[in-house]
Design a protein around this motif. Structure first.
Motif, short mmCIF file in Angstrom:
data_model
loop_
_atom_site.label_atom_id
_atom_site.label_comp_id
_atom_site.label_asym_id
_atom_site.label_seq_id
_atom_site.Cartn_x
_atom_site.Cartn_y
_atom_site.Cartn_z
N ARG A 39 0.80 -1.30 -0.11
CA ARG A 39 0.08 0.05 0.01
C ARG A 39 0.87 1.19 0.04
O ARG A 39 1.64 1.35 0.89
CB ARG A 39 -0.82 0.00 1.03
CG ARG A 39 -1.80 1.24 1.19
CD ARG A 39 -2.86 1.11 2.51
NE ARG A 39 -3.87 0.26 2.00
CZ ARG A 39 -4.63 -0.05 3.39
NH1 ARG A 39 -4.32 0.25 4.25
NH2 ARG A 39 -5.79 -0.91 2.87
N LYS A 43 -2.85 5.33 -1.80
CA LYS A 43 -3.22 4.48 -2.64
C LYS A 43 -3.94 3.08 -1.90
O LYS A 43 -3.56 3.06 -0.70
CB LYS A 43 -2.37 4.07 -3.71
CG LYS A 43 -1.67 5.21 -4.49
CD LYS A 43 -0.82 4.75 -5.64
CE LYS A 43 -0.38 5.66 -6.27
NZ LYS A 43 0.97 5.13 -7.55
N GLU A 44 -4.78 2.64 -2.68
CA GLU A 44 -5.34 1.45 -2.30
C GLU A 44 -4.28 0.30 -2.10
O GLU A 44 -3.17 0.15 -2.85
CB GLU A 44 -6.41 0.77 -3.34
CG GLU A 44 -7.59 1.57 -3.39
CD GLU A 44 -8.49 1.87 -1.91
OE1 GLU A 44 -8.81 2.81 -1.46
OE2 GLU A 44 -8.56 0.57 -1.58
N GLU A 46 -2.50 -3.26 -3.11
CA GLU A 46 -2.35 -3.93 -4.45
C GLU A 46 -1.48 -4.95 -4.19
O GLU A 46 -0.65 -5.39 -3.42
CB GLU A 46 -1.85 -3.07 -5.23
CG GLU A 46 -0.37 -2.46 -5.22
CD GLU A 46 0.10 -1.84 -6.51
OE1 GLU A 46 -0.66 -1.57 -7.44
OE2 GLU A 46 1.34 -1.42 -6.47
N ALA A 61 2.44 -9.04 -10.38
CA ALA A 61 1.90 -7.91 -10.77
C ALA A 61 2.53 -7.39 -12.07
O ALA A 61 3.80 -7.53 -12.04
CB ALA A 61 1.71 -6.77 -9.69
N ARG A 106 -5.74 -13.65 -3.79
CA ARG A 106 -5.86 -11.95 -3.69
C ARG A 106 -6.85 -11.68 -2.71
O ARG A 106 -7.17 -10.55 -2.61
CB ARG A 106 -6.54 -11.95 -5.05
CG ARG A 106 -5.02 -12.00 -6.20
CD ARG A 106 -5.45 -11.78 -7.59
NE ARG A 106 -4.50 -12.14 -8.52
CZ ARG A 106 -3.90 -11.38 -9.20
NH1 ARG A 106 -3.86 -10.12 -8.88
NH2 ARG A 106 -2.82 -11.72 -10.16
#
Length: 121
Positions: A39, A43-44, A46, A61, A106
């Protein structure tokens, strides 16, 4: 019950490397999928990378492919994240997570407290 403790974060210059570790407690570690999330400020959280219990499935990612490598040592109940060619935008709080399978990583059920990675320009 699974408890996760991250370590290895710190301050590094852009282009440098760090290796994060996540020590897990609990007898189910060797059968669980493990993952890393982050994080960044404002921001969120991820997804970064994950690894199946056998170590043969390792999704990443797009932003870290070719730079980060996830691995695990089931004998030591530890998962690692080797981070190379670090960029300023990699600055974030990095979390370790665990889930029963790679299909559910996830949305993991277990989280560590996080370790801070700061990359300076």
């Amino acid at each position: 019950q699974v408890q996760l403790v991250e370590s290895g974060g710190g301050l590094v210059q852009a282009g440098g490397s760090l290796r994060l570790s996540c020590a897990a407690s609990g007898r189910t570690f060797s059968t669980y999928a493990m993952g890393w999330f982050r994080r960044a400020p404002g921001k969120e959280r991820e997804f970064v990378a994950a690894i199946g219990w056998r170590g043969t499935i390792t999704p990443y990612a797009d932003s870290v492919k070719g730079r980060f490598t996830i691995s695990r040592d089931n004998a030591k109940n530890t998962v690692y994240l080797q981070m190379n060619s670090l960029k300023v935008e990699d600055t974030a709080l990095y979390y370790c997570a665990s889930a029963p399978g790679i299909a559910t990583i996830r949305n993991p059920g277990y989280w560590g407290q996080g370790t801070q990675v700061t990359v300076s320009s």
